[in-house]
Design a protein around this motif. Structure first.
Motif, PDB file in Angstrom:
ATOM      1  N   ALA A 131       0.771  -0.740  -0.232  1.00  0.00           N
ATOM      2  CA  ALA A 131       0.080   0.297   0.142  1.00  0.00           C
ATOM      3  C   ALA A 131       0.708   1.259  -0.117  1.00  0.00           C
ATOM      4  O   ALA A 131       0.378   2.325  -0.854  1.00  0.00           O
ATOM      5  N   GLN A 132       2.223   1.406   0.676  1.00  0.00           N
ATOM      6  CA  GLN A 132       3.019   2.366   0.770  1.00  0.00           C
ATOM      7  C   GLN A 132       3.157   2.749  -0.626  1.00  0.00           C
ATOM      8  O   GLN A 132       3.580   4.240  -0.956  1.00  0.00           O
ATOM      9  N   GLY A 133       3.580   1.511  -1.708  1.00  0.00           N
ATOM     10  CA  GLY A 133       4.215   1.747  -2.112  1.00  0.00           C
ATOM     11  C   GLY A 133       3.814   2.319  -4.143  1.00  0.00           C
ATOM     12  O   GLY A 133       4.265   2.814  -4.181  1.00  0.00           O
ATOM     13  N   ILE A 134       2.413   2.443  -3.704  1.00  0.00           N
ATOM     14  CA  ILE A 134       1.203   2.489  -4.188  1.00  0.00           C
ATOM     15  C   ILE A 134       0.695   3.629  -4.083  1.00  0.00           C
ATOM     16  O   ILE A 134       0.095   4.688  -5.073  1.00  0.00           O
ATOM     17  N   ILE A 135       0.841   4.148  -2.519  1.00  0.00           N
ATOM     18  CA  ILE A 135       0.401   5.574  -2.741  1.00  0.00           C
ATOM     19  C   ILE A 135       0.718   6.529  -2.512  1.00  0.00           C
ATOM     20  O   ILE A 135       0.718   7.596  -3.220  1.00  0.00           O
ATOM     21  N   THR A 136       2.229   6.376  -1.964  1.00  0.00           N
ATOM     22  CA  THR A 136       3.555   7.435  -2.218  1.00  0.00           C
ATOM     23  C   THR A 136       3.264   8.081  -3.506  1.00  0.00           C
ATOM     24  O   THR A 136       3.322   9.222  -3.453  1.00  0.00           O
ATOM     25  N   PRO A 137       3.505   7.770  -4.251  1.00  0.00           N
ATOM     26  CA  PRO A 137       3.914   8.417  -5.733  1.00  0.00           C
ATOM     27  C   PRO A 137       2.863   9.256  -5.861  1.00  0.00           C
ATOM     28  O   PRO A 137       2.786  10.323  -6.581  1.00  0.00           O
ATOM     29  N   ILE A 138       1.597   8.816  -5.554  1.00  0.00           N
ATOM     30  CA  ILE A 138       0.648   9.429  -6.157  1.00  0.00           C
ATOM     31  C   ILE A 138      -0.024  10.390  -4.702  1.00  0.00           C
ATOM     32  O   ILE A 138      -0.335  11.363  -5.432  1.00  0.00           O
ATOM     33  N   LEU A 139       0.711  10.508  -3.205  1.00  0.00           N
ATOM     34  CA  LEU A 139       0.673  11.737  -2.901  1.00  0.00           C
ATOM     35  C   LEU A 139       2.035  12.027  -3.327  1.00  0.00           C
ATOM     36  O   LEU A 139       1.751  13.808  -3.329  1.00  0.00           O
ATOM     37  N   ASP A 140       3.037  12.091  -4.164  1.00  0.00           N
ATOM     38  CA  ASP A 140       3.953  13.111  -4.856  1.00  0.00           C
ATOM     39  C   ASP A 140       3.393  14.103  -5.879  1.00  0.00           C
ATOM     40  O   ASP A 140       3.346  15.290  -5.843  1.00  0.00           O
ATOM     41  N   VAL A 141       2.626  13.187  -6.561  1.00  0.00           N
ATOM     42  CA  VAL A 141       1.864  14.090  -8.038  1.00  0.00           C
ATOM     43  C   VAL A 141       0.984  14.963  -6.863  1.00  0.00           C
ATOM     44  O   VAL A 141       0.792  16.206  -7.452  1.00  0.00           O
ATOM     45  N   MET A 142       0.179  15.110  -6.319  1.00  0.00           N
ATOM     46  CA  MET A 142      -0.856  15.634  -5.819  1.00  0.00           C
ATOM     47  C   MET A 142      -0.366  16.965  -4.971  1.00  0.00           C
ATOM     48  O   MET A 142      -0.924  17.556  -5.238  1.00  0.00           O
ATOM     49  N   GLN A 143       0.722  17.174  -4.722  1.00  0.00           N
ATOM     50  CA  GLN A 143       1.515  17.249  -3.715  1.00  0.00           C
ATOM     51  C   GLN A 143       2.962  18.830  -4.949  1.00  0.00           C
ATOM     52  O   GLN A 143       2.161  19.502  -5.255  1.00  0.00           O
ATOM     53  N   THR A 144       2.704  17.505  -5.972  1.00  0.00           N
ATOM     54  CA  THR A 144       3.579  18.618  -7.271  1.00  0.00           C
ATOM     55  C   THR A 144       2.608  19.298  -8.215  1.00  0.00           C
ATOM     56  O   THR A 144       3.391  20.331  -8.926  1.00  0.00           O
ATOM     57  N   ILE A 145       2.124  18.520  -8.871  1.00  0.00           N
ATOM     58  CA  ILE A 145       1.104  18.762 -10.056  1.00  0.00           C
ATOM     59  C   ILE A 145       0.836  20.357  -9.682  1.00  0.00           C
ATOM     60  O   ILE A 145      -0.455  20.981  -8.608  1.00  0.00           O
ATOM     61  N   PRO A 146       0.681  21.539 -10.401  1.00  0.00           N
ATOM     62  CA  PRO A 146       0.089  22.467 -10.250  1.00  0.00           C
ATOM     63  C   PRO A 146      -1.411  22.743 -10.488  1.00  0.00           C
ATOM     64  O   PRO A 146      -2.160  21.587 -10.591  1.00  0.00           O
ATOM     65  N   SER A 147      -1.812  23.404  -9.590  1.00  0.00           N
ATOM     66  CA  SER A 147      -3.374  22.603  -8.701  1.00  0.00           C
ATOM     67  C   SER A 147      -4.102  23.547 -10.339  1.00  0.00           C
ATOM     68  O   SER A 147      -5.035  22.918  -9.802  1.00  0.00           O
ATOM     69  N   PHE A 148      -4.031  24.217 -10.996  1.00  0.00           N
ATOM     70  CA  PHE A 148      -4.495  24.606 -11.906  1.00  0.00           C
ATOM     71  C   PHE A 148      -5.094  23.540 -12.899  1.00  0.00           C
ATOM     72  O   PHE A 148      -6.161  23.092 -13.604  1.00  0.00           O
ATOM     73  N   VAL A 149      -4.063  22.271 -13.111  1.00  0.00           N
ATOM     74  CA  VAL A 149      -4.196  21.500 -13.385  1.00  0.00           C
ATOM     75  C   VAL A 149      -5.296  20.155 -13.443  1.00  0.00           C
ATOM     76  O   VAL A 149      -5.888  19.661 -13.857  1.00  0.00           O
ATOM     77  N   TYR A 150      -5.216  20.255 -11.936  1.00  0.00           N
ATOM     78  CA  TYR A 150      -6.491  19.596 -11.651  1.00  0.00           C
ATOM     79  C   TYR A 150      -7.800  19.934 -11.172  1.00  0.00           C
ATOM     80  O   TYR A 150      -8.728  19.712 -11.337  1.00  0.00           O
ATOM     81  N   LEU A 151      -7.305  21.738 -10.804  1.00  0.00           N
ATOM     82  CA  LEU A 151      -9.141  21.655 -10.986  1.00  0.00           C
ATOM     83  C   LEU A 151      -9.369  22.014 -12.856  1.00  0.00           C
ATOM     84  O   LEU A 151     -10.950  21.882 -12.308  1.00  0.00           O
ATOM     85  N   ILE A 152      -8.697  21.533 -13.816  1.00  0.00           N
ATOM     86  CA  ILE A 152      -9.635  21.626 -14.949  1.00  0.00           C
ATOM     87  C   ILE A 152     -11.101  20.108 -15.147  1.00  0.00           C
ATOM     88  O   ILE A 152     -12.310  20.635 -15.315  1.00  0.00           O
ATOM     89  N   PRO A 153      -9.897  19.023 -14.623  1.00  0.00           N
ATOM     90  CA  PRO A 153     -11.262  18.112 -15.042  1.00  0.00           C
ATOM     91  C   PRO A 153     -12.217  17.813 -13.608  1.00  0.00           C
ATOM     92  O   PRO A 153     -13.282  17.629 -13.692  1.00  0.00           O
ATOM     93  N   VAL A 154     -11.432  18.528 -12.384  1.00  0.00           N
ATOM     94  CA  VAL A 154     -12.729  18.729 -11.241  1.00  0.00           C
ATOM     95  C   VAL A 154     -14.163  19.902 -11.805  1.00  0.00           C
ATOM     96  O   VAL A 154     -14.982  19.088 -11.251  1.00  0.00           O
ATOM     97  N   VAL A 155     -13.471  20.852 -12.265  1.00  0.00           N
ATOM     98  CA  VAL A 155     -14.335  22.121 -12.528  1.00  0.00           C
ATOM     99  C   VAL A 155     -15.490  21.193 -13.813  1.00  0.00           C
ATOM    100  O   VAL A 155     -16.566  21.445 -14.273  1.00  0.00           O
ATOM    101  N   MET A 156     -14.180  20.134 -14.435  1.00  0.00           N
ATOM    102  CA  MET A 156     -15.509  19.665 -15.819  1.00  0.00           C
ATOM    103  C   MET A 156     -16.482  18.591 -14.925  1.00  0.00           C
ATOM    104  O   MET A 156     -17.418  19.070 -15.848  1.00  0.00           O
ATOM    105  N   LEU A 157     -16.192  18.172 -14.371  1.00  0.00           N
ATOM    106  CA  LEU A 157     -17.066  16.771 -13.719  1.00  0.00           C
ATOM    107  C   LEU A 157     -18.367  17.376 -13.089  1.00  0.00           C
ATOM    108  O   LEU A 157     -19.277  17.391 -13.198  1.00  0.00           O
ATOM    109  N   LEU A 158     -17.589  18.900 -11.790  1.00  0.00           N
ATOM    110  CA  LEU A 158     -18.338  19.516 -11.184  1.00  0.00           C
ATOM    111  C   LEU A 158     -19.095  20.953 -11.161  1.00  0.00           C
ATOM    112  O   LEU A 158     -19.962  21.213 -10.643  1.00  0.00           O
ATOM    113  N   GLY A 159     -18.403  22.080 -12.426  1.00  0.00           N
ATOM    114  CA  GLY A 159     -18.835  22.552 -12.328  1.00  0.00           C
ATOM    115  C   GLY A 159     -18.187  23.884 -11.190  1.00  0.00           C
ATOM    116  O   GLY A 159     -17.448  23.184 -10.666  1.00  0.00           O
ATOM    117  N   ILE A 160     -18.834  25.028 -11.172  1.00  0.00           N
ATOM    118  CA  ILE A 160     -17.994  25.878 -10.666  1.00  0.00           C
ATOM    119  C   ILE A 160     -18.825  26.036  -9.440  1.00  0.00           C
ATOM    120  O   ILE A 160     -20.313  25.937  -8.795  1.00  0.00           O
TER     121      ILE A 160
END
Lengths: 294, 337
Positions: A131-160
């Motif tokens: 579990a640690q091996g799987i989750i750690t890289p996901i956390l890395d992505v979540m912390q480093t990816i520019p927030s605007f990038v994941y705002l796009i799909p979130v807004v596409m899905l749920l709107g503003i």
């Protein structure tokens, strides 16, 4: 020699086709499931709205009392308690009370959500290297990816709105609590665990009676970090429709209002310092037994 | 001798990547250094068999790295063996399910650790009651038993202290009280007093002997200290490189060491405080002079012997049985080794 001068990329046609395919698939997905997802998050939205209304409707003296009371309970320090109350008084005098309440609401709900999801995740990670091996890289992505990038799909899905804002805050703020829960449990003294085993402790008893209590100082450091990161997302969250101190900051950026930006920015800083000092001193009091204190 | 409480049969423990694969080589006589050289595996326990009688103190002695701490952890299966059998009251510990094993650890065995292993976030009272709490005993019963054992080990008044506030010796008293509180019949003590300074260690040994006089537990005591082994042990087993090299009572080990390694160990100890007249009495003609009890230590026999006629006395067991005679020369010879 053309081959070496320019990197042999895929043709423009292929690429735009690929991008379009991804976009279309996601749009299709969001058309098909968007409503269901919104329904899924509906209880969260209601809770957030209810909490925000509650904070806004409560008379300000009561809020001041509650702030002072919580600060005292957490820190047992007059300095921090009085400082917190004074900061809120200043915020009120400078007419930022309502925005501050809205920010407080979303930060509190986001923190609760992060704790509710993050601590179990951290426990899972501490118990399984896989579990640690799987989750750690996901956390890395979540912390480093520019927030605007994941705002796009979130807004596409749920709107503003509030829920996408809340999700954006949580994506950014949850990694520390997960990481530090995992680390805290893994750092618990092996000798103590062996002693617990030798007395026939079941895995469940060991987790709640030994591992989590001894990991609490680290878990608290994680909660502290999560709150800080949630606060730092306030401005970005206001871009997608979250009320609060971020809205005037955005307005200040687009209109070059220096004073407005500074005031609201400093209000965010004040909130951050209060949260930080209170939760840190509380974390320190939790480990009093280490220094032989009471 | 009395019934057997714990039996260890042909126990092997190999640490490494694939212990099962190298086990046959070990069984055919590959030693610890060779095994490490050829396969990269570490031999922890090498064919150890030991019968531990009930209600006595069995000491397992060896230098660091001899496998003694590994051995004791097999008894309550904190370590899984590579091969062999462990019986507690005739039941095989190694075939037990997790639940059965937990039951054994809760009710039959308890353990005291070299590094104490106390729960730092719990007060002394809660530490002592920990074993009972795990068993699901009611709160007031836990409090009552914990208080009893806190009093017995002399920690009255420290109930609400945290372990971090106590000295090493006091922390180990907490460890001892915690182990005794569950009323388990078998007490596993892993270098329990080794981390304490000599005076405190002596104190703790006295407490243990005093409690044992009354409680008659089966105690398995691990130590690297020969004086401690001789003082506490009804029986002593000596380990080296994971193999058992001698087993017997204290005088047996001192008087007839199995090899140079043990002889080296025993040469510096004070024989007069270990050996009793029983071990050196010369069976022979009845003696019509005064008698001396067979349990007398050599040191304590010097004075009466010097004053006896011919410097010779008869030796009798407490039940009146006559063993033979002992002379001052004989005792001095035994003292000199």
């Amino acid at each position: 020699m053309e081959f070496f001068e320019e990197f042999p990329s895929l043709g423009r046609k292929t690429l735009s086709g690929m991008k379009q395919a991804v976009d279309e698939t996601f749009k299709g997905f969001s058309r098909a499931y968007g409503e269901q997802l919104e329904n899924f998050f509906d209880p969260l939205l209601r809770f957030l709205i209810w909490f925000e209304k509650l904070l806004e409707a409560t008379p300000w003296p009561i809020i001041l009392l509650v702030v002072g009371g919580l600060a005292w309970l957490g820190s047992r320090s007059w300095k921090i308690t009085i400082g917190s109350v004074l900061a809120f008084v200043a915020i009120g005098i400078l007419d930022m009370w309502e925005d501050t309440m809205a920010t407080l609401a979303i930060i509190s709900v986001a923190t609760m959500l992060c704790i509710a999801i993050g601590i179990p995740l951290g426990i899972l990670m501490s118990r399984s290297d896989r579990a640690q091996g799987i989750i750690t890289p996901i956390l890395d992505v979540m912390q480093t990816i520019p927030s605007f990038v994941y705002l796009i799909p979130v807004v596409m899905l749920l709107g503003i709105g509030k829920v996408p804002g809340l999700l954006a805050v949580c994506i950014y703020a949850i990694p520390p609590i997960v990481r530090l829960t995992n680390l805290g449990i893994r750092l618990v003294d092996k000798d103590v665990l062996e002693a617990a085993d030798a007395f026939g402790t079941s895995p469940w008893q060991k987790l709640w009676g030994v591992q989590v209590p001894l990991a609490l100082p680290n878990i608290f450091a994680g909660i502290n970090q999560t709150i800080m990161m949630a606060l730092s997302m306030v401005v970005i969250a206001s871009m997608i429709g979250v009320k609060g101190l971020g809205v005037p900051v955005l307005r200040a950026i687009s209109n070059q209002y220096l004073a407005l930006g500074l005031m609201n920015g400093l209000a965010i800083v004040a909130l951050a310092i209060i949260f930080d000092r209170v939760s840190q001193t509380y974390g320190k009091r939790l480990q009093a037994y280490r220094n032989g204190g009471k | 001798m009395s019934e057997l409480k714990v039996q260890i049969k042909n126990l092997y423990k190999i640490f490494g990547k694939n212990p099962k694969k190298v086990l046959p080589q070990v069984k055919t006589g590959l030693g610890k250094p060779e095994l490490l050289d050829q396969t990269g595996h570490v031999l922890g326990i090498n064919n150890v068999s030991l019968d531990i009688p009930a209600k006595q103190i069995q000491v397992v002695m060896g230098l660091s790295g001899s496998g003694k701490s590994t051995l004791i952890r097999h008894i309550n299966r904190l370590i899984e063996p590579t091969d062999g059998q462990i019986l507690i009251d005739g039941e095989d510990v190694l075939t037990m399910s997790d639940r059965q094993l937990r039951d054994v650890r809760r009710k039959k065995t308890s353990m005291v650790f070299q590094k104490f292993g106390l729960l730092p976030h719990r007060k002394v009272m809660e530490n002592v009651g920990y074993g009972l709490e795990v068993q699901g005993v009611k709160d007031d019963e836990i409090a009552q038993k914990a208080q009893h054992w806190i009093d017995r080990v002399g920690l009255t008044g420290y109930e609400n202290h945290y372990p971090g506030q106590l000295s090493g010796g006091m922390q180990q008293r907490v460890g001892l009280a915690r182990a005794l509180a569950t009323d388990a019949e078998i007490l596993l003590m892993d270098e329990a007093f080794s981390a304490l300074d000599p005076l405190i260690r002596y104190d703790m040994q006295s407490i243990l002997l005093e409690l044992q006089d009354e409680l008659h537990k089966t105690i398995i005591f691990i130590t690297h200290d020969l004086d401690e082994a001789l003082r506490l042990g009804d029986k002593i087993a000596i380990l080296r490189d994971g193999a058992m090299i001698q087993e017997g009572t204290a005088p047996q080990i001192v008087l007839t060491p199995a090899d140079d390694y043990i002889a080296d160990f025993t040469k510096d100890i004070n024989r007069g405080k270990v050996i009793r007249l029983r071990a050196i009495a010369e069976a022979g003609t009845p003696y019509d002079g005064a008698n001396i009890p067979a349990g007398t230590l050599l040191n304590d026999a010097l004075q009466p012997l010097a004053q006896a006629p011919n410097q010779t006395l008869g030796v009798t067991e407490p039940d009146g049985r006559y063993l033979g005679t002992v002379s001052l020369t004989k005792v001095i010879g035994a003292l000199a080794g």
